[in-house]
Design a protein around this motif. Structure first.
Motif, PDB file in Angstrom:
ATOM      1  N   ARG A  54     -20.616 -37.244   0.241  1.00 40.25           N
ATOM      2  CA  ARG A  54     -21.197 -38.033   1.324  1.00 40.25           C
ATOM      3  C   ARG A  54     -22.160 -39.088   0.776  1.00 40.25           C
ATOM      4  O   ARG A  54     -22.135 -40.262   1.165  1.00 40.25           O
ATOM      5  CB  ARG A  54     -21.948 -37.132   2.308  1.00 40.25           C
ATOM      6  CG  ARG A  54     -22.377 -37.865   3.578  1.00 40.25           C
ATOM      7  CD  ARG A  54     -23.764 -37.474   4.042  1.00 40.25           C
ATOM      8  NE  ARG A  54     -24.816 -37.997   3.203  1.00 40.25           N
ATOM      9  CZ  ARG A  54     -25.327 -39.236   3.310  1.00 40.25           C
ATOM     10  NH1 ARG A  54     -24.848 -40.092   4.178  1.00 40.25           N
ATOM     11  NH2 ARG A  54     -26.296 -39.637   2.500  1.00 40.25           N
ATOM     12  N   ALA A  55     -23.009 -38.665  -0.168  1.00 39.93           N
ATOM     13  CA  ALA A  55     -23.991 -39.582  -0.741  1.00 39.93           C
ATOM     14  C   ALA A  55     -23.323 -40.674  -1.563  1.00 39.93           C
ATOM     15  O   ALA A  55     -23.728 -41.843  -1.517  1.00 39.93           O
ATOM     16  CB  ALA A  55     -24.984 -38.804  -1.603  1.00 39.93           C
ATOM     17  N   ALA A  58     -21.942 -43.181   0.716  1.00 37.69           N
ATOM     18  CA  ALA A  58     -23.016 -44.001   1.276  1.00 37.69           C
ATOM     19  C   ALA A  58     -23.402 -45.106   0.304  1.00 37.69           C
ATOM     20  O   ALA A  58     -23.588 -46.266   0.692  1.00 37.69           O
ATOM     21  CB  ALA A  58     -24.223 -43.132   1.605  1.00 37.69           C
ATOM     22  N   ASP A  63     -22.209 -45.091   4.942  1.00 36.38           N
ATOM     23  CA  ASP A  63     -23.330 -44.161   5.094  1.00 36.38           C
ATOM     24  C   ASP A  63     -23.158 -43.335   6.363  1.00 36.38           C
ATOM     25  O   ASP A  63     -23.764 -43.619   7.393  1.00 36.38           O
ATOM     26  CB  ASP A  63     -24.649 -44.937   5.111  1.00 36.38           C
ATOM     27  CG  ASP A  63     -25.854 -44.024   5.071  1.00 36.38           C
ATOM     28  OD1 ASP A  63     -25.690 -42.830   4.767  1.00 36.38           O
ATOM     29  OD2 ASP A  63     -26.970 -44.514   5.345  1.00 36.38           O
ATOM     30  N   TRP A  64     -22.355 -42.290   6.273  1.00 32.98           N
ATOM     31  CA  TRP A  64     -22.101 -41.418   7.406  1.00 32.98           C
ATOM     32  C   TRP A  64     -23.044 -40.220   7.385  1.00 32.98           C
ATOM     33  O   TRP A  64     -23.392 -39.725   6.306  1.00 32.98           O
ATOM     34  CB  TRP A  64     -20.667 -40.883   7.353  1.00 32.98           C
ATOM     35  CG  TRP A  64     -19.601 -41.874   7.685  1.00 32.98           C
ATOM     36  CD1 TRP A  64     -19.703 -43.238   7.728  1.00 32.98           C
ATOM     37  CD2 TRP A  64     -18.243 -41.570   8.007  1.00 32.98           C
ATOM     38  NE1 TRP A  64     -18.498 -43.806   8.046  1.00 32.98           N
ATOM     39  CE2 TRP A  64     -17.583 -42.805   8.222  1.00 32.98           C
ATOM     40  CE3 TRP A  64     -17.520 -40.395   8.127  1.00 32.98           C
ATOM     41  CZ2 TRP A  64     -16.233 -42.876   8.560  1.00 32.98           C
ATOM     42  CZ3 TRP A  64     -16.180 -40.460   8.458  1.00 32.98           C
ATOM     43  CH2 TRP A  64     -15.542 -41.691   8.682  1.00 32.98           C
ATOM     44  N   LEU A 142     -29.602 -49.177   0.792  1.00 27.26           N
ATOM     45  CA  LEU A 142     -30.145 -47.900   1.226  1.00 27.26           C
ATOM     46  C   LEU A 142     -31.614 -47.842   0.846  1.00 27.26           C
ATOM     47  O   LEU A 142     -31.968 -48.035  -0.324  1.00 27.26           O
ATOM     48  CB  LEU A 142     -29.401 -46.728   0.572  1.00 27.26           C
ATOM     49  CG  LEU A 142     -27.903 -46.574   0.869  1.00 27.26           C
ATOM     50  CD1 LEU A 142     -27.354 -45.353   0.148  1.00 27.26           C
ATOM     51  CD2 LEU A 142     -27.661 -46.453   2.366  1.00 27.26           C
ATOM     52  N   ALA A 244     -28.843 -41.668  -3.900  1.00 28.24           N
ATOM     53  CA  ALA A 244     -28.945 -42.235  -2.555  1.00 28.24           C
ATOM     54  C   ALA A 244     -30.368 -42.129  -2.031  1.00 28.24           C
ATOM     55  O   ALA A 244     -30.887 -43.066  -1.396  1.00 28.24           O
ATOM     56  CB  ALA A 244     -27.970 -41.530  -1.618  1.00 28.24           C
TER      57      ALA A 244
END
Length: 296
Positions: A54-55, A58, A63-64, A142, A244
């Motif tokens: 996930r990171a 992102a 970026d979920w 980010l 992230a």
């Protein structure tokens, strides 16, 4: 044991690196000593892979929220979904490629790219050819998370140079592969895993060998090195989460240091990777604590 044949050995003595290596070792050892790891290590590994994927997605522009990644099953709807899907597929298979990595790192990189783009893509598994360009490494800004102390730098954000041409990419990939295979054969043992992983990560970001997904692939390669070098054999320290959390500005500045090739720049890059790895260990420690309380 002598490290005289290892060209990476001097990097372990750069400013800030010995402290970074020691702090990473302490954080990883503390996580591996958690009581949850005695009986639920496989679950921690799976959760680490999910959070790392996930990171990494992102950082690549998608970026979920974690629960959205966990819930979704279709990752083909748009570019963001495809980026998340690519990151998940790579994370799921990266740990299974260790035996191939030890004798053919380039074969593993090709496999990671194929996983990212799919076998229907004509560029799947091959480096860029002459005239082909690479996607932007940092398409999304980010910000550092609130729980991370941001390092304030009073200087303009560096502009990264374009990716090198195909011939240079091929030569440097070959050099990197030879170095890693030599290490797997027992030459140059002793250089800290953090140093080796940071160099692989930085070199792949510098080269951007493929047309797309270079960041996701570079971060996955770093994870494979950390497994291969024995620092994180169960792959439970998602450095991608730390990268992230530190934010893309800090990531970009650290990478610019690597690209500079200076002692200070290289030391700052390795230290940044070390900080990200410690934050990854913190993330998995929180997972262990939640498991211990029966919340997971």
């Amino acid at each position: 044991m002598s490290t005289g044949t290892d060209p990476l050995a001097p990097l372990a003595q750069l400013p800030g690196v010995p402290d970074a290596v020691a702090e990473v070792r302490k954080a990883v050892d503390r996580l591996y000593g958690h009581r949850v790891m005695r009986r639920r290590a496989a679950e921690v590994t799976s959760e680490s892979a999910l959070r790392g994927a996930r990171a990494s997605a992102a950082l690549a522009g998608a970026d979920w929220p974690l629960e959205e990644v966990r819930r979704r099953s279709d990752f083909s709807a748009d570019d963001g979904a495809r980026t998340v899907g690519a990151s998940l597929r790579i994370a799921a298979e990266a740990g299974q490629l260790l035996s191939i990595w030890r004798h053919s790192p380039l074969q593993v990189l090709a496999r990671l790219h194929l996983l990212a783009v799919g076998d229907a893509d004509p560029s799947a598994g091959r480096p860029r050819r002459a005239g082909e360009t690479a996607d932007e490494l940092f398409p999304l800004d980010l910000e550092p998370v609130e729980s991370v102390e941001a390092v304030v730098v009073d200087a303009p954000l560096p502009v990264l140079p374009p990716a090198p041409g195909a011939e240079e990419v091929a030569a440097r990939l070959d050099q990197l592969s030879r170095l890693l295979v030599a290490r797997a054969e027992g030459q140059g043992v002793g250089t800290p895993a953090l140093v080796v992983a940071s160099v692989v990560h930085g070199e792949l970001l510098a080269l951007r060998p493929f047309g797309a997904h270079n960041g996701v692939i570079a971060r996955a390669a770093q994870r494979i090195v950390l497994i291969a070098e024995g620092l994180d054999p169960k792959s439970i320290c998602p450095a991608e989460v730390g990268l992230a959390e530190l934010g893309t500005d800090a990531y970009r500045r650290a990478l610019a240091g690597y690209l500079s090739g200076t002692r200070e720049g290289m030391g700052a890059w390795i230290s940044h990777c070390g900080r990200a790895l410690r934050l990854g260990a913190r993330e998995s420690t929180a997972v262990c604590e939640a498991m211990q309380r029966g919340m997971v």
